[in-house]
Design a protein around this motif. Structure first.
Motif, PDB file in Angstrom:
ATOM      1  N   GLU A 162      46.264  38.185  58.844  1.00 18.68           N
ATOM      2  CA  GLU A 162      44.971  38.843  58.989  1.00 18.68           C
ATOM      3  C   GLU A 162      45.038  40.143  58.191  1.00 18.68           C
ATOM      4  O   GLU A 162      45.417  41.190  58.710  1.00 18.68           O
ATOM      5  CB  GLU A 162      44.659  39.093  60.469  1.00 18.68           C
ATOM      6  CG  GLU A 162      44.506  37.801  61.263  1.00 18.68           C
ATOM      7  CD  GLU A 162      44.167  38.043  62.723  1.00 18.68           C
ATOM      8  OE1 GLU A 162      44.223  39.217  63.154  1.00 18.68           O
ATOM      9  OE2 GLU A 162      43.848  37.063  63.428  1.00 18.68           O
ATOM     10  N   GLY A 163      44.677  40.051  56.926  1.00 17.76           N
ATOM     11  CA  GLY A 163      44.847  41.184  56.027  1.00 17.76           C
ATOM     12  C   GLY A 163      43.573  41.609  55.341  1.00 17.76           C
ATOM     13  O   GLY A 163      42.467  41.217  55.730  1.00 17.76           O
ATOM     14  N   TRP A 164      43.746  42.419  54.298  1.00 11.83           N
ATOM     15  CA  TRP A 164      42.627  42.968  53.541  1.00 11.83           C
ATOM     16  C   TRP A 164      42.772  42.607  52.075  1.00 11.83           C
ATOM     17  O   TRP A 164      43.841  42.766  51.486  1.00 11.83           O
ATOM     18  CB  TRP A 164      42.581  44.497  53.663  1.00 11.83           C
ATOM     19  CG  TRP A 164      42.339  44.987  55.062  1.00 11.83           C
ATOM     20  CD1 TRP A 164      41.688  44.349  56.063  1.00 11.83           C
ATOM     21  CD2 TRP A 164      42.747  46.262  55.592  1.00 11.83           C
ATOM     22  NE1 TRP A 164      41.664  45.128  57.201  1.00 11.83           N
ATOM     23  CE2 TRP A 164      42.304  46.318  56.938  1.00 11.83           C
ATOM     24  CE3 TRP A 164      43.431  47.348  55.072  1.00 11.83           C
ATOM     25  CZ2 TRP A 164      42.525  47.407  57.756  1.00 11.83           C
ATOM     26  CZ3 TRP A 164      43.657  48.450  55.892  1.00 11.83           C
ATOM     27  CH2 TRP A 164      43.204  48.480  57.215  1.00 11.83           C
ATOM     28  N   ILE A 165      41.686  42.136  51.482  1.00 12.72           N
ATOM     29  CA  ILE A 165      41.625  42.007  50.029  1.00 12.72           C
ATOM     30  C   ILE A 165      41.141  43.339  49.473  1.00 12.72           C
ATOM     31  O   ILE A 165      40.100  43.846  49.877  1.00 12.72           O
ATOM     32  CB  ILE A 165      40.653  40.905  49.587  1.00 12.72           C
ATOM     33  CG1 ILE A 165      41.088  39.543  50.120  1.00 12.72           C
ATOM     34  CG2 ILE A 165      40.573  40.853  48.063  1.00 12.72           C
ATOM     35  CD1 ILE A 165      40.110  38.434  49.778  1.00 12.72           C
ATOM     36  N   VAL A 166      41.899  43.899  48.560  1.00  9.68           N
ATOM     37  CA  VAL A 166      41.500  45.137  47.893  1.00  9.68           C
ATOM     38  C   VAL A 166      41.131  44.787  46.455  1.00  9.68           C
ATOM     39  O   VAL A 166      41.994  44.521  45.617  1.00  9.68           O
ATOM     40  CB  VAL A 166      42.634  46.181  47.910  1.00  9.68           C
ATOM     41  CG1 VAL A 166      42.183  47.470  47.233  1.00  9.68           C
ATOM     42  CG2 VAL A 166      43.086  46.461  49.345  1.00  9.68           C
ATOM     43  N   TRP A 167      39.830  44.739  46.174  1.00 12.82           N
ATOM     44  CA  TRP A 167      39.345  44.484  44.820  1.00 12.82           C
ATOM     45  C   TRP A 167      39.363  45.790  44.031  1.00 12.82           C
ATOM     46  O   TRP A 167      38.903  46.824  44.517  1.00 12.82           O
ATOM     47  CB  TRP A 167      37.922  43.941  44.848  1.00 12.82           C
ATOM     48  CG  TRP A 167      37.775  42.596  45.482  1.00 12.82           C
ATOM     49  CD1 TRP A 167      37.452  42.324  46.785  1.00 12.82           C
ATOM     50  CD2 TRP A 167      37.926  41.322  44.844  1.00 12.82           C
ATOM     51  NE1 TRP A 167      37.398  40.974  47.002  1.00 12.82           N
ATOM     52  CE2 TRP A 167      37.683  40.326  45.826  1.00 12.82           C
ATOM     53  CE3 TRP A 167      38.247  40.937  43.536  1.00 12.82           C
ATOM     54  CZ2 TRP A 167      37.745  38.973  45.530  1.00 12.82           C
ATOM     55  CZ3 TRP A 167      38.307  39.584  43.249  1.00 12.82           C
ATOM     56  CH2 TRP A 167      38.054  38.618  44.229  1.00 12.82           C
ATOM     57  N   ILE A 168      39.877  45.741  42.815  1.00 14.80           N
ATOM     58  CA  ILE A 168      39.975  46.933  41.967  1.00 14.80           C
ATOM     59  C   ILE A 168      38.992  46.777  40.818  1.00 14.80           C
ATOM     60  O   ILE A 168      39.033  45.783  40.083  1.00 14.80           O
ATOM     61  CB  ILE A 168      41.402  47.103  41.432  1.00 14.80           C
ATOM     62  CG1 ILE A 168      42.391  47.119  42.607  1.00 14.80           C
ATOM     63  CG2 ILE A 168      41.525  48.384  40.619  1.00 14.80           C
ATOM     64  CD1 ILE A 168      43.814  46.869  42.199  1.00 14.80           C
ATOM     65  N   THR A 169      38.099  47.745  40.664  1.00 14.87           N
ATOM     66  CA  THR A 169      37.026  47.614  39.682  1.00 14.87           C
ATOM     67  C   THR A 169      36.895  48.871  38.830  1.00 14.87           C
ATOM     68  O   THR A 169      37.401  49.941  39.168  1.00 14.87           O
ATOM     69  CB  THR A 169      35.677  47.348  40.374  1.00 14.87           C
ATOM     70  OG1 THR A 169      35.314  48.486  41.187  1.00 14.87           O
ATOM     71  CG2 THR A 169      35.755  46.120  41.265  1.00 14.87           C
ATOM     72  N   ALA A 170      36.190  48.706  37.706  1.00 13.79           N
ATOM     73  CA  ALA A 170      35.917  49.834  36.808  1.00 13.79           C
ATOM     74  C   ALA A 170      34.540  49.649  36.189  1.00 13.79           C
ATOM     75  O   ALA A 170      34.053  48.518  36.045  1.00 13.79           O
ATOM     76  CB  ALA A 170      36.975  49.923  35.709  1.00 13.79           C
ATOM     77  N   LYS A 171      33.913  50.738  35.825  1.00 20.42           N
ATOM     78  CA  LYS A 171      32.630  50.654  35.135  1.00 20.42           C
ATOM     79  C   LYS A 171      32.814  49.923  33.807  1.00 20.42           C
ATOM     80  O   LYS A 171      33.888  49.959  33.216  1.00 20.42           O
ATOM     81  CB  LYS A 171      32.065  52.055  34.886  1.00 20.42           C
ATOM     82  CG  LYS A 171      31.692  52.794  36.173  1.00 20.42           C
ATOM     83  CD  LYS A 171      31.129  54.171  35.859  1.00 20.42           C
ATOM     84  CE  LYS A 171      30.752  54.909  37.135  1.00 20.42           C
ATOM     85  NZ  LYS A 171      30.228  56.266  36.850  1.00 20.42           N
ATOM     86  N   LYS A 172      31.761  49.267  33.350  1.00 22.21           N
ATOM     87  CA  LYS A 172      31.868  48.460  32.137  1.00 22.21           C
ATOM     88  C   LYS A 172      32.234  49.275  30.907  1.00 22.21           C
ATOM     89  O   LYS A 172      32.800  48.752  29.954  1.00 22.21           O
ATOM     90  CB  LYS A 172      30.550  47.709  31.916  1.00 22.21           C
ATOM     91  CG  LYS A 172      30.280  46.692  33.028  1.00 22.21           C
ATOM     92  CD  LYS A 172      28.979  45.950  32.815  1.00 22.21           C
ATOM     93  CE  LYS A 172      28.768  44.930  33.936  1.00 22.21           C
ATOM     94  NZ  LYS A 172      27.503  44.176  33.780  1.00 22.21           N
TER      95      LYS A 172
END
Length: 293
Positions: A162-172
């Motif tokens: 039972e965990g967390w997905i950490v999505w890593i994003t940046a502006k285009k």
């Protein structure tokens, strides 16, 4: 001594169910980001190309490197985890395809930056020959002393998580030469790992920013008020879909293929945009002599 990714939780997280996922919306969001990003880094890999017949190295458009690829790296106790973009950056370079028939890619530099506002790239210490494991030619684990053993403690056990997905994003339009401070979107996710099931298809969040990758962490309360984030999986794009790979249970070693779609044959004339690396030092010397005169 290994520094684990831990933090102190001062209040409970308030969660909101969104499209069968639980998105963390609370005053602890910034805290979670700050703790998790200390186990991540920006990986910058550059490469040159080598003429198969002459052995001459080339950069592109006046630069020593032909191409540069930025990706997400993960710190673990005995090394680092990189994705395919870092290991084979030429496969993700739009201009390399037309040179494949005559030139071979050659690594030039491997550097990294911490996840900070102002970027600072330092040498990333690892050797391609010291590959510890690979999963589906997508996730690679290397021995490295760059981070002195600091990083995520690993969860290599099977069972329900039972965990967390950490999505890593940046502006285009994000400039990785100016800033390594990225954005995070965090969802709760339950998976069950067994010997025959170590990867999981997942739906990406509906975001306007570019998704660079992500990690799957399992929170473990080590004592009252203290939580340890253990790295259980790496989130990576495979073809047109995203997956969580859990490479720390029975990792298999596989040879990566250099095949890439869309190769175009190069003509016999030397492309003008290629820059011979050996001549760059001579040109700089000529410029200095001219200035002296």
């Amino acid at each position: 001594m290994m520094k684990k990714i831990v933090g102190v939780i001062v209040s409970l997280c308030i969660c909101l169910v969104v499209e069968a996922q639980i998105y963390i919306k609370s005053t602890e969001q910034q805290f979670i980001e700050d703790v998790v990003k200390s186990g991540l880094f920006i990986s910058k890999q550059s490469f040159q190309i080598c003429d198969r017949e002459t052995g001459e190295l080339f950069g592109l458009n006046g630069k020593k490197e032909f191409g540069v690829q930025y990706s997400i790296g993960v710190k673990i106790p005995d090394g680092i985890v990189l994705t395919d973009k870092a290991v084979r950056p030429w496969l993700y370079n739009n201009k390399f395809g037309k040179y494949r028939q005559k030139y071979d890619p050659v690594f030039y530099q491997a550097t990294f930056s911490e996840m900070t506002d102002k970027v600072k790239y330092d040498s990333l210490d690892y050797t391609l020959a010291e590959l510890d494991g690979v999963v589906d030619t997508t996730i690679y684990k290397f021995s490295s002393g760059t981070f002195d053993g600091n990083g995520f403690a690993l969860d290599g056990t099977i069972g329900k998580k039972e965990g967390w997905i950490v999505w890593i994003t940046a502006k285009k339009d994000h400039d990785f030469e100016q800033s390594a401070n990225l954005n995070y979107t965090i969802y709760r996710k339950t998976i069950t790992i067994d010997v025959d099931k170590q990867s999981f298809d997942i739906s990406k969040p509906n975001l306007e920013q570019n998704i660079l990758g992500g990690i799957y962490v399992v929170p473990v309360y080590t004592k009252i008020g203290v939580i340890e984030f253990r790295l259980c999986g790496i989130v990576s794009l495979v073809d047109d879909g995203w997956k969580i790979y859990c490479p720390f249970v029975g990792m298999k070693g596989e040879e990566a293929s250099d095949e890439a779609p869309g190769d175009t044959e190069v003509g016999s004339d030397e492309p003008s945009e290629l820059t011979p690396v050996k001549d760059m030092g001579k040109e700089k010397a000529k410029d200095k002599k001219k200035k002296k005169k």
